[in-house]
Design an enzyme around this catalytic site. Structure first.
Site, mmCIF file in Angstrom:
data_model
loop_
_atom_site.group_PDB
_atom_site.id
_atom_site.type_symbol
_atom_site.label_atom_id
_atom_site.label_comp_id
_atom_site.label_asym_id
_atom_site.label_seq_id
_atom_site.Cartn_x
_atom_site.Cartn_y
_atom_site.Cartn_z
ATOM 1 N N HIS B 34 48.653 84.746 69.793
ATOM 2 C CA HIS B 34 47.459 85.078 69.936
ATOM 3 C C HIS B 34 46.592 84.188 71.297
ATOM 4 C CE1 HIS B 34 47.317 81.479 67.480
ATOM 5 N NE2 HIS B 34 46.118 81.295 68.071
ATOM 6 N N HIS B 115 44.496 81.527 77.212
ATOM 7 C CA HIS B 115 46.071 81.121 77.123
ATOM 8 C C HIS B 115 46.354 81.628 75.838
ATOM 9 C CE1 HIS B 115 43.977 77.967 74.730
ATOM 10 N NE2 HIS B 115 44.995 77.569 74.026
#
Lengths: 170, 170
Positions: B34, B115
């Protein structure tokens, strides 16, 4: 891609289910505790948008309902799955039917037995031991279900949520 | 109850991230790959409905956007997290800001560095070895983001989805 449709119960019921799953369910790390509305099925990423639209339509026409579980049961002798038995209320059964009717090619030969798995893939001996000690446990739990989820499976076997469908008119 | 807000990327990118996470990320079994939009925060089950309404409003006013990742990077020396660096596009940065502005009490002192974590909690030596071998890997991947998710954490540390928010007007 493999998809599935589930209800995730409240944190409270999930934590309780996990206290058993940790020991008795090898799928413990692949998905959080759930009630399956539609077993895994293959669909392309392209068709999933259409499918999601249909689920959204079903959700909009379904009211929130009560999920009640009161005992631990088992699918023995069919298989060694141990589960929280969930009352097959009219609303839940209707929701299950409407979702499964979208997949006309597969007529299930089994009745819908709503459940939250807490143990599976046990040997016969393990199953006897575990179920013997759990079968008299009473689980008095009631909560409101107001959503269900469409998931897909990753290559490592874990499941990730594609979309949530909230019940009732917006 | 602990909540968080994330984007789950496509199956393709999740599978790629998991090929690294399996070895380098002890959270591998707790959550699928995720991009975090809002770090874990405490909220009661009662207030989460209000919060979900606010997220729904933000989602409705955000268009789908492109997520692009091209390299593997690390937060060293701040910490030993290795990740797929995601381009900080205007839309992604705006979405992150709007979500985090709902939590006025906590002004983050860190810039948003979008990220997807692929390794963490590595010792300094492990980090050097792993990052040394991955830093030149090029990841040429682009996809469309059209939703984000509100999650909550169970007692065992795993995360389950409370709700999906689709971007754009219905």
């Amino acid at each position: 891609m493999k998809f599935g449709v589930v209800i995730f119960p409240s944190k409270k019921l999930q934590d309780l289910a996990n206290s058993y799953r940790k020991r008795y369910d090898p799928h413990y790390a692949l998905i959080t505790p759930h009630l399956t509305l539609k077993n895994g099925f293959e669909a392309s990423e392209k068709t999933v948008g259409d499918l999601a639209n249909k689920f959204r339509h079903i959700a909009a026409n379904t009211n929130s309902f009560t999920l009640k579980t009161s005992k631990i049961s088992s699918f023995q002798p069919v298989n060694n799955v141990i589960y929280f038995k969930v009352d097959p209320t009219e609303e839940l059964t209707k929701l299950h039917s409407e979702i499964n009717e979208l997949f006309t090619e597969e007529h299930s030969e089994y009745a819908f037995v709503p459940h939250i798995t807490i143990g599976q893939k046990l040997s016969n001996d393990e199953h006897s031991d575990v179920y013997g000690s759990l079968r008299m446990t009473s689980i008095n739990h009631e909560e409101t279900v107001d959503r269900f989820h469409l998931l897909y499976q990753l290559e490592n076997g874990s499941w990730t949520v594609y979309e949530t469908f909230r019940l009732g008119k917006e």
